[in-house]
Enzyme design. Structure first.
Site, PDB file in Angstrom:
ATOM      1  N   SER A  90       0.175   3.166   0.367  1.00  8.96           N
ATOM      2  CA  SER A  90       1.225   3.593   1.279  1.00  8.96           C
ATOM      3  C   SER A  90       1.589   2.461   2.247  1.00  8.96           C
ATOM      4  CB  SER A  90       0.794   4.866   2.016  1.00  8.96           C
ATOM      5  OG  SER A  90       1.885   5.503   2.618  1.00  8.96           O
ATOM      6  N   ASP A 236       3.171   9.138  -3.103  1.00  9.08           N
ATOM      7  CA  ASP A 236       2.300   8.442  -2.153  1.00  9.08           C
ATOM      8  C   ASP A 236       0.842   8.447  -2.618  1.00  9.08           C
ATOM      9  OD1 ASP A 236       0.515   8.180   0.278  1.00  9.08           O
ATOM     10  OD2 ASP A 236       2.470   7.858   1.216  1.00  9.08           O
TER      11      ASP A 236
END
Length: 758
Positions: A90, A236
Site C-alpha cells: 500500500s 490493497d
C-alpha cells in the site's frame, strides 16, 4: 438507489472483507510462501559470491501514516544503509517503489509536500477542467451522484472512485524514474504486495508497469476499483500482508528492517468521524496478518515502530508531522542500523546509479491515442494537445488528461511513455465507460420566509450523453411543485473540437407570480408558458458560449388567488434571441474564484407571429475574489423592456434572499430593474469528499436596487437599500441558507432555503 439495494451492497462488501481477513490470515499462518511468491523465488539484489547478508527493507501500509517511511529513509541514507531489496504494501509500496526506482529520500519528501494527497480521493473532475457544456450540468444544483444504467438495469460501480487522479500521479512519477518493466533492474530490486480479490492470497508483483503495481498495492477495496494484472483482480495488499516480513524472507532476505506504521485499533471514544471509522475498519483487515508477520522477525532483524499517535489513515494534512516522527523512530534505532552501513566506495557506487532519468531520456517523439470511448477518434484527438520533440511534461500531460476526462465520454484514462525504436511514444488509452450513456439526477428545493411565503419543488433530469459518435446529447427535465416544468433539448456539436453546435428544444412550465401592493400580496397569478427554440452557437474555450436563434412561445396568465387587479392575458410570442455567457466559477454554491456573466437579448416581432413588437434584455455580471480568508462575491444586474409594457410573465423582478432580502420573493415587478450586491462569506468548515464535497459558511450581503415602470426615472434616491446575514452550507442536496434580511422601510424577513429550482 433503494435502501434494499444499499443494504445488499453493504452486506456484500462486509462478506468480501471478512473473507479477505480470514483467508489472508490463514494464508500467512504457516511457513509456506504466499501465492504469487512461488514464481519469484529468486533472491533479488544478491550478487554471486556476495558475503554480506541479504538485507530487505519492509515497509507496511497505513495510508497517510506511511509518510513516516520517508523519515526512516532519510536516516538510512545518512547511515549509508542500502537494502538489497525493498518489499512494500500500500503506502509502503508507493514510498518503497519510488525509492527503489531512483527517487532520493529528499525528493520523496518534496513529493509529500507538493502532492495534494486528499485530492487523489476525489474522483470528480474540477469544474475549471470541465468543458463549458459539462459545467452547465451544475447550473441548477442537483444531487451530484447520478443513477447510471447498464442496459436497462441500474449500475452499481465496483468502487466509490475511479482512481483517475491516482493513476495519473503514479504514472507520471514512474515515468520520471524508469522505463524498465523488470523490478530487479531498478537501482534497488523491489516487490509490491497486493491481495487477490478472488481468494485473498498475497500476490507479489515484480514485473510489468511500476505504476500499475503501486496502484494495485493500494487499491483499497470499495474505494478504488480492483486492478487487473495477469487475469487477477488485485486490491490493497494490507488484506493479505500489511507488514510483509514473511514475503521478504521467502524471497531470500537474511535480515529485515521492518517499518510498521499500521493503523492501530481505536477505542470507542475515538470513533467519531467517518474517517476514524474507516481507519478502524482498515485496522480490522490488517491486524491478523500483521501480528503473524511480527512473530516472524528474528534476533538479527530490526523493527522500527514510529509512535504516530492519533495521525489517522486519512490525515494527509499531517504528513510533515508523520515524516518527522518516522525520522525520530529511526534515529532511536541507530545503534541497530549502523551495522548495515556500506563502505564509502560501495555507497558512492550506489549513489551514482540511484537517480531519476535525465530529461533527454523522456523526450516525447510521438503521441498515439487508443480510443474506445463513446465518441470518434478525431474528437478525442482534437481535445488533447501534447507537444512532441520535448521532454515529458507530467503537469501538462496530467492537465490534458483531466480536461479530456472532463468531457465525460470515457472511463479512467491511462497515459504511458512507451520506449520505441524511434524514441518514446506517449500512449493515451481512452477506454469506454463501464456503464451506459443514460443517467438520472434528482434534486429538491424548499424555501420559507416564515410569513406565509413558501415554495417547494422536486426535479429529475435525464441525460443521454454521446447520443451519437459526434457527441450529441439529449436532455429531459421534469419538475413538480409550485413551479412545474417539462423540457426537452437535443444538442449537437458539428466539428471535432465541438466548438460549433446547434440546439433544438421545447418545453412547458407553470409558475405562480404574486402581485404585491404596499408590502402585501393582493393577488396571485398562475402563468403558463409553452416555448420552442432552435439555436446555433459557438463555444468559447472552456469559459464561455455565444448563441443565436429563433423562438416561439405562448403565454397565458390567470388569477389564481385574490382580486383580479390586472386582467387575465394571453399572448403569442415569437422572434429571435441572442445570448452571451461566461462561466469560470469553481463551484455554483459558495464559489471561491471565477466570473459569471449572462447577457440575453430577446426581440419579439409581429412579422414572426408575435402579438406585439417587444425588445427585452437582461444582464448579470458577477466576479468572485478572496481577501485573506474572506470570499467576496459582487454582482450587478439589469433588466429592461424597451418597447411595450411588460406582462407578468416578461416583467423584471426583484425581491427575496440576496435580491433585496427584506422583501418578499419577486415582490417588485415592473418594466425595468437595476440591482447590485456585495456578498461576503467565511468558511467555518469544509469537507473534501469529491462529488460530495461540503462546507459550512457564515456571511453577509449589502444590496441595493429597485424596479421601475417605463416612465420612471432611475435615480440614487429611488434605490432601495437592503442587507442580510446568513449561515449557509454546501450540501449533497444543494445550498442551504438560514438568514435574516432587512430592507429600508422596516421590511424584514427570516429565511430558510434548501436547494435550487429550474
Amino acid at each position: 438507489m433503494s435502501s434494499f439495494a444499499v443494504a445488499l451492497r453493504m452486506a456484500r462488501i462486509a462478506v468480501a472483507t471478512l473473507a479477505l481477513l480470514l483467508a489472508g490470515a490463514s494464508a500467512r499462518a504457516g511457513n509456506e510462501p504466499p501465492v504469487g511468491a512461488a514464481t519469484t523465488q529468486e533472491s533479488p539484489g544478491q550478487e554471486p559470491g556476495q558475503a554480506r547478508p541479504r538485507l530487505a527493507l519492509v515497509l507496511s501500509g497505513g495510508g497517510a501514516r506511511g509518510a513516516a517511511h520517508v523519515g526512516v529513509l532519510k536516516v538510512l541514507e545518512e547511515l549509508h544503509v542500502k537494502p538489497d531489496m525493498i518489499v512494500g504494501t500500500s503506502m509502503g509500496a508507493i514510498v518503497g517503489g519510488l525509492y527503489a526506482a531512483g527517487y532520493s529520500a529528499a525528493e520523496i519528501y518534496q513529493l509529500f509536500e507538493e502532492v495534494h494527497w486528499k485530492q487523489l480521493f476525489v474522483d470528480r473532475i474540477d469544474r475549471l477542467d470541465r468543458s463549458y457544456r459539462r459545467k452547465q450540468d451544475d447550473a441548477i444544483y442537483l444531487i451530484p451522484l447520478r443513477l447510471r444504467f447498464k442496459g436497462w438495469k441500474p449500475y452499481l460501480p465496483p468502487a466509490i472512485l475511479g482512481g483517475q487522479r491516482l493513476e495519473l500521479l503514479l504514472r507520471s512519477l514512474s515515468v520520471a524514474a524508469t522505463s524498465t518493466d523488470d523490478f530487479d533492474r531498478l537501482s534497488i530490486p523491489f516487490r509490491a504486495v497486493a491481495a487477490d480479490l478472488e481468494n485473498a492470497q498475497a500476490v507479489v508483483i515484480g514485473k510489468g508497469s511500476l505504476s500499475t503495481a503501486l496502484r494495485a498495492s493500494m487499491s483499497i477495496a470499495g474505494m478504488f476499483p480492483p486492478v487487473e494484472i495477469d487475469g487477477r483482480l488485485l486490491v490493497d495488499g494490507g488484506a493479505a500482508a500489511n507488514l510483509p516480513v514473511g514475503i521478504a524472507q521467502s524471497l531470500g532476505a537474511d535480515t529485515v528492517i521492518a517499518v510498521d506504521i499500521t493503523t492501530p485499533l481505536g477505542s470507542l471514544e475515538e470513533l467519531g468521524s467517518v474517517f476514524q471509522i474507516f481507519g478502524q475498519w482498515t485496522g480490522y483487515i490488517t491486524e491478523g496478518n500483521r501480528l503473524a508477520d511480527l512473530e516472524r522477525l528474528r534476533s538479527q532483524d530490526v523493527l522500527i515502530h514510529p509512535e504516530l499517535g492519533d495521525i489517522s489513515f486519512m490525515a494527509f494534512e499531517r504528513v510533515q508531522e508523520a515524516i518527522k516522527i518516522g525520522e525520530e523512530a529511526a534515529r532511536a534505532a541507530i545503534d541497530k542500523l549502523q551495522r548495515f552501513a556500506l563502505d564509502d566506495a560501495s555507497w558512492a557506487a550506489f549513489l551514482a546509479a540511484h537517480h531519476l532519468r535525465p530529461e533527454e531520456e523522456t523526450i516525447v517523439s510521438a503521441v498515439r491515442i487508443k480510443n474506445s470511448s463513446w465518441v470518434d477518434d478525431d474528437i478525442i484527438a482534437a481535445h488533447v494537445e501534447v507537444p512532441v520533440g520535448v521532454p515529458y511534461d507530467a503537469v501538462r500531460v496530467n492537465d490534458e488528461v483531466m480536461r479530456l476526462g472532463g468531457l465525460d465520454y470515457s472511463g479512467t484514462i491511462g497515459a504511458d511513455l512507451v520506449p520505441t525504436d524511434g524514441g518514446n511514444e506517449l500512449v493515451l488509452d481512452v477506454p469506454t465507460k463501464l456503464y451506459g450513456r443514460n443517467s438520472l439526477q434528482f434534486g429538491a428545493s424548499f424555501t420559507n420566509d416564515f410569513q406565509g411565503d413558501n415554495d417547494y419543488t422536486i426535479s429529475v433530469r435525464h441525460l443521454l450523453i454521446a447520443a451519437n459518435r459526434r457527441g450529441g446529447e439529449w436532455e429531459n427535465v421534469a419538475q413538480l411543485g409550485v413551479s412545474s416544468l417539462l423540457r426537452t433539448e437535443f444538442y449537437q456539436p458539428f466539428d471535432p473540437s465541438m466548438k460549433w453546435f446547434a440546439s433544438a428544444g421545447a418545453g412547458s412550465r407553470q409558475d405562480n407570480w404574486d402581485v404585491w401592493i404596499d408590502g402585501e400580496v393582493a393577488a396571485q397569478y398562475r402563468v403558463k408558458r409553452q416555448e420552442a427554440h432552435l439555436d446555433f452557437g459557438r463555444v468559447l474555450g472552456r469559459w464561455g458560449e455565444l448563441r443565436a436563434g429563433g423562438f416561439y412561445g405562448h403565454e397565458r396568465g390567470r388569477v389564481r388567488v385574490g382580486l383580479p387587479i390586472f386582467s387575465a392575458y394571453e399572448e403569442e410570442d415569437a422572434g429571435y434571441r441572442l445570448s452571451f455567457s461566461v462561466d469560470t466559477l469553481d463551484a455554483i454554491a459558495f464559489p471561491l474564484t471565477g466570473t459569471l456573466v449572462k447577457a440575453r437579448w430577446f426581440d419579439s416581432n409581429e412579422s414572426w407571429g408575435a402579438d406585439l413588437d417587444r425588445t427585452r434584455a437582461d444582464l448579470t455580471m458577477s466576479h468572485v475574489f478572496r481577501a485573506g480568508r474572506m470570499t467576496f462575491y459582487p454582482t450587478l444586474q439589469g433588466c429592461a423592456n424597451f418597447d411595450a409594457p411588460a406582462t407578468i410573465g416578461s416583467a423584471c423582478r426583484l425581491g427575496g434572499l440576496l435580491r433585496l432580502s427584506g422583501l418578499g420573493q419577486d415582490e417588485l415587478l415592473a418594466d425595468n430593474s437595476v440591482f447590485g450586491s456585495l456578498m461576503g462569506y467565511f468558511a467555518l468548515k469544509e469537507f473534501d469528499l469529491g462529488a460530495l464535497t461540503q462546507g459550512m459558511y457564515v456571511g453577509l450581503s449589502l444590496e441595493s436596487g429597485n424596479a421601475y415602470f417605463d416612465d420612471d426615472q432611475v435615480t440614487w434616491d429611488s434605490l432601495l437599500f437592503s442587507g442580510s446575514v446568513f449561515v449557509g452550507a454546501r450540501t449533497v442536496v444543494g445550498p442551504v441558507y438560514i438568514g435574516f434580511g432587512l430592507t429600508e422601510g422596516g421590511r424584514e424577513r427570516i429565511y430558510f432555503l434548501l436547494g435550487q429550482r429550474y
